[in-house]
Scaffold this motif. Structure first.
Motif, PDB file in Angstrom:
ATOM      1  N   MET A   1      -6.544  -1.883  -1.546  1.00 47.64           N
ATOM      2  CA  MET A   1      -5.736  -2.924  -0.914  1.00 47.64           C
ATOM      3  C   MET A   1      -5.711  -2.718   0.591  1.00 47.64           C
ATOM      4  O   MET A   1      -5.931  -1.616   1.079  1.00 47.64           O
ATOM      5  CB  MET A   1      -4.314  -2.886  -1.470  1.00 47.64           C
ATOM      6  CG  MET A   1      -4.213  -3.517  -2.824  1.00 47.64           C
ATOM      7  SD  MET A   1      -2.550  -3.531  -3.424  1.00 47.64           S
ATOM      8  CE  MET A   1      -1.839  -4.761  -2.381  1.00 47.64           C
ATOM      9  N   PRO A   2      -5.436  -3.769   1.368  1.00 47.84           N
ATOM     10  CA  PRO A   2      -5.323  -3.601   2.823  1.00 47.84           C
ATOM     11  C   PRO A   2      -4.175  -2.665   3.157  1.00 47.84           C
ATOM     12  O   PRO A   2      -3.205  -2.577   2.401  1.00 47.84           O
ATOM     13  CB  PRO A   2      -5.068  -5.019   3.325  1.00 47.84           C
ATOM     14  CG  PRO A   2      -4.697  -5.811   2.156  1.00 47.84           C
ATOM     15  CD  PRO A   2      -5.295  -5.166   0.971  1.00 47.84           C
ATOM     16  N   PRO A   3      -4.263  -1.945   4.283  1.00 54.68           N
ATOM     17  CA  PRO A   3      -3.212  -0.986   4.613  1.00 54.68           C
ATOM     18  C   PRO A   3      -1.868  -1.670   4.817  1.00 54.68           C
ATOM     19  O   PRO A   3      -1.803  -2.781   5.335  1.00 54.68           O
ATOM     20  CB  PRO A   3      -3.708  -0.348   5.910  1.00 54.68           C
ATOM     21  CG  PRO A   3      -4.709  -1.290   6.439  1.00 54.68           C
ATOM     22  CD  PRO A   3      -5.336  -1.948   5.268  1.00 54.68           C
ATOM     23  N   MET A   4      -0.832  -0.961   4.401  1.00 50.57           N
ATOM     24  CA  MET A   4       0.506  -1.539   4.454  1.00 50.57           C
ATOM     25  C   MET A   4       0.984  -1.618   5.905  1.00 50.57           C
ATOM     26  O   MET A   4       0.713  -0.738   6.707  1.00 50.57           O
ATOM     27  CB  MET A   4       1.447  -0.656   3.648  1.00 50.57           C
ATOM     28  CG  MET A   4       2.778  -1.263   3.396  1.00 50.57           C
ATOM     29  SD  MET A   4       3.798  -0.102   2.502  1.00 50.57           S
ATOM     30  CE  MET A   4       4.327   0.941   3.826  1.00 50.57           C
TER      31      MET A   4
ATOM     32  N   ASP B   1       0.137  -3.700   8.246  1.00 51.55           N
ATOM     33  CA  ASP B   1      -0.806  -4.240   9.210  1.00 51.55           C
ATOM     34  C   ASP B   1      -0.461  -5.705   9.481  1.00 51.55           C
ATOM     35  O   ASP B   1      -0.320  -6.482   8.555  1.00 51.55           O
ATOM     36  CB  ASP B   1      -2.223  -4.125   8.622  1.00 51.55           C
ATOM     37  CG  ASP B   1      -3.274  -4.436   9.655  1.00 51.55           C
ATOM     38  OD1 ASP B   1      -2.880  -4.832  10.768  1.00 51.55           O
ATOM     39  OD2 ASP B   1      -4.467  -4.297   9.358  1.00 51.55           O
TER      40      ASP B   1
ATOM     41  N   ARG C   1      -6.560   5.748   3.261  1.00 53.35           N
ATOM     42  CA  ARG C   1      -5.839   4.520   2.970  1.00 53.35           C
ATOM     43  C   ARG C   1      -4.886   4.666   1.784  1.00 53.35           C
ATOM     44  O   ARG C   1      -3.789   4.131   1.779  1.00 53.35           O
ATOM     45  CB  ARG C   1      -6.851   3.428   2.683  1.00 53.35           C
ATOM     46  CG  ARG C   1      -6.208   2.097   2.427  1.00 53.35           C
ATOM     47  CD  ARG C   1      -7.214   1.036   2.158  1.00 53.35           C
ATOM     48  NE  ARG C   1      -7.829   0.551   3.372  1.00 53.35           N
ATOM     49  CZ  ARG C   1      -8.736  -0.432   3.378  1.00 53.35           C
ATOM     50  NH1 ARG C   1      -9.115  -0.972   2.268  1.00 53.35           N
ATOM     51  NH2 ARG C   1      -9.263  -0.844   4.507  1.00 53.35           N
TER      52      ARG C   1
ATOM     53  N   HIS D   1      -1.738   6.082   2.951  1.00 57.48           N
ATOM     54  CA  HIS D   1      -1.009   5.180   3.843  1.00 57.48           C
ATOM     55  C   HIS D   1      -0.213   4.159   3.048  1.00 57.48           C
ATOM     56  O   HIS D   1       0.853   3.729   3.470  1.00 57.48           O
ATOM     57  CB  HIS D   1      -1.992   4.480   4.780  1.00 57.48           C
ATOM     58  CG  HIS D   1      -1.308   3.679   5.828  1.00 57.48           C
ATOM     59  ND1 HIS D   1      -1.113   2.329   5.704  1.00 57.48           N
ATOM     60  CD2 HIS D   1      -0.739   4.040   7.001  1.00 57.48           C
ATOM     61  CE1 HIS D   1      -0.466   1.892   6.774  1.00 57.48           C
ATOM     62  NE2 HIS D   1      -0.231   2.903   7.575  1.00 57.48           N
ATOM     63  N   ASN D   2      -0.711   3.793   1.883  1.00 60.02           N
ATOM     64  CA  ASN D   2      -0.016   2.811   1.044  1.00 60.02           C
ATOM     65  C   ASN D   2       0.938   3.484   0.068  1.00 60.02           C
ATOM     66  O   ASN D   2       0.974   3.155  -1.096  1.00 60.02           O
ATOM     67  CB  ASN D   2      -1.041   1.987   0.255  1.00 60.02           C
ATOM     68  CG  ASN D   2      -1.839   1.083   1.138  1.00 60.02           C
ATOM     69  OD1 ASN D   2      -1.497   0.914   2.298  1.00 60.02           O
ATOM     70  ND2 ASN D   2      -2.879   0.499   0.609  1.00 60.02           N
TER      71      ASN D   2
ATOM     72  N   TYR E   1       3.170   1.409  -2.247  1.00 60.87           N
ATOM     73  CA  TYR E   1       2.507   0.844  -3.423  1.00 60.87           C
ATOM     74  C   TYR E   1       2.394   1.895  -4.525  1.00 60.87           C
ATOM     75  O   TYR E   1       2.642   1.613  -5.705  1.00 60.87           O
ATOM     76  CB  TYR E   1       1.107   0.336  -3.063  1.00 60.87           C
ATOM     77  CG  TYR E   1       1.063  -0.716  -1.987  1.00 60.87           C
ATOM     78  CD1 TYR E   1       2.194  -1.462  -1.678  1.00 60.87           C
ATOM     79  CD2 TYR E   1      -0.100  -0.975  -1.302  1.00 60.87           C
ATOM     80  CE1 TYR E   1       2.157  -2.429  -0.704  1.00 60.87           C
ATOM     81  CE2 TYR E   1      -0.148  -1.953  -0.323  1.00 60.87           C
ATOM     82  CZ  TYR E   1       0.993  -2.667  -0.026  1.00 60.87           C
ATOM     83  OH  TYR E   1       0.946  -3.619   0.937  1.00 60.87           O
TER      84      TYR E   1
ATOM     85  N   ASP F   1       4.471  -2.697  10.443  1.00 67.52           N
ATOM     86  CA  ASP F   1       4.705  -1.396  11.092  1.00 67.52           C
ATOM     87  C   ASP F   1       5.594  -1.580  12.313  1.00 67.52           C
ATOM     88  O   ASP F   1       5.302  -2.397  13.192  1.00 67.52           O
ATOM     89  CB  ASP F   1       3.366  -0.791  11.512  1.00 67.52           C
ATOM     90  CG  ASP F   1       2.724  -0.053  10.371  1.00 67.52           C
ATOM     91  OD1 ASP F   1       3.479   0.406   9.499  1.00 67.52           O
ATOM     92  OD2 ASP F   1       1.496   0.048  10.328  1.00 67.52           O
TER      93      ASP F   1
END
Lengths: 247, 130
Positions: A21-24, A26, B2, B5-6, B9, B54
């Motif tokens: 998934m795209p980075p959170m 962003d 990544r 970073h999530n 989730y 962010d």
């Protein structure tokens, strides 16, 4: 054991999806870069007269959604009452000793002291909802939670005397009624249903009036939500045997 | 990396799996309902995290707050609807559980099925198991 394997496989699959998934956080994420969001954030304050954009979305932009939500919680009450039955007017049914959890004097004193302040906080949450986090549902849930605590400690008899039936029964529908009434006001003002705050449609409405209408809707939702939660609680906690007649 | 970073989730996926495990494995209906609520909470956390920015601020336009730094308000508004629906579903499910307990005197799924097969004789032991 086989269920554990299944859950572990599912978790691995979900982790694989998360890794792709795209980075959170962003700003370029597909969820964050839509034109709708920009419009809500930039024009929300002047179009809905609610500084809290979330309240503006709930009450105005997506008013139909919230109307359905209000109807859902009312239907939940209707379904619970259809399953469990409702007490007859003027009576409650409970064993006094069973609906109350035995507790020490410290707990009882603290609950009796704190419940008024919790209800005061919920009033703040409801009335301040259009300029700060909060709103009708949240305030109603706080009242419902405080009454759950009160009923657990002091019993059903005591708490049904605090919230008399002749207030509770009519107010259960107040959320739905307020929402439909204010929505119909948009029709009366020459716009569509639920468009009372859009300046280009109902430009004759003063901004302060729109703010008061928002507060009115929030109050109705809060009162209705609180009464629905309390009625659900009372119908769940009540037993079959009649012990007292409450005026 | 990544994946790390999530982490929001990941936490919500973990909660989802915990809830699903509870729903599948536990035999007590109340615990199954708690597992269902944990699953709902995980979905709420996931959707709210999707709208995060962010260094973002709350979407409240007071004191000249910059709209371009506000987090996405749409998931928050929709999750409010989701929470209310979840509460409604839980209330109805608990009402049905109360009826079930009054009828059979147990919340154990296995015993409930056994009662059904033997014609509900064990409904006599109402109130025996707490």
């Amino acid at each position: 054991m086989i269920s554990l394997v299944f859950i572990a496989a599912l978790f691995a699959l979900l982790l694989y999806v998360v890794a792709n998934m795209p980075p959170m956080g962003d700003p370029d994420n597909p969820t964050n870069s839509s034109e709708v969001i920009e419009r809500y954030l930039e024009k929300g304050g002047e179009e809905t007269h609610a500084d809290n954009v979330v309240t503006g979305i709930i009450i105005n932009y997506r008013g139909y959604d919230t109307m359905g939500e209000v109807t859902v919680i009312f239907c939940a009450l209707a379904a619970v009452l259809a399953v469990l039955g409702r007490e007859r007017r003027g009576r409650i049914y409970a064993y006094v000793d069973r609906s109350r959890v035995p507790s020490s004097v410290i707990v009882r004193t603290m609950v009796a002291l704190l419940v008024p302040f919790i209800i005061l906080f919920s009033v703040y949450t409801i009335l301040h909802g259009e300029i700060s986090p909060g709103g009708g549902f949240q305030g109603g849930a706080i009242v419902g939670g405080s009454m759950i605590v009160f009923t657990t400690i002091f019993g059903l008899l005591e708490s049904s005397q605090r919230i008399p039936q002749r207030l509770r029964f009519p107010l259960e529908g107040s959320a739905v009624i307020t929402f439909f009434a204010v929505g119909a006001l948009g029709l009366a003002g020459g716009g569509n249903f639920l468009t009372f705050a859009w300046p280009e449609i109902a430009g004759n409405l003063q901004p302060s009036l729109v703010v008061w209408l928002t507060v009115l809707v929030e109050t109705g939702i809060g009162l209705g939500g609180a009464m629905v939660l309390i009625s659900i609680l009372f119908s769940m906690i009540r037993e079959e045997e009649e012990i007292a007649v409450v005026p | 990396m990544r994946l790390f970073h999530n982490y929001h989730y990941i936490a919500s996926m973990l909660l989802f799996c915990i809830g699903l495990y509870t729903v599948i494995v536990r035999r007590n209906i109340i615990k199954k309902l708690i597992g269902l609520n944990i699953m709902e909470t995980s979905v709420f956390l996931f959707l709210i995290s999707l709208g995060y920015l962010d260094g973002g601020i709350a979407p409240i336009g007071i004191g000249g707050a910059d709209p371009s730094r506000m987090v996405n308000p749409l998931p928050q508004a929709l999750i409010l609807t989701g929470i209310v629906v979840a509460v409604s579903v839980t209330a109805l499910a608990l009402a049905l559980v109360i009826l079930l307990y009054r009828q059979y005197g147990t919340l154990d799924v296995d015993r409930l099925f056994r009662d059904e097969e033997t014609g509900g004789e064990e409904g006599e032991e109402k109130g025996e198991t707490a």
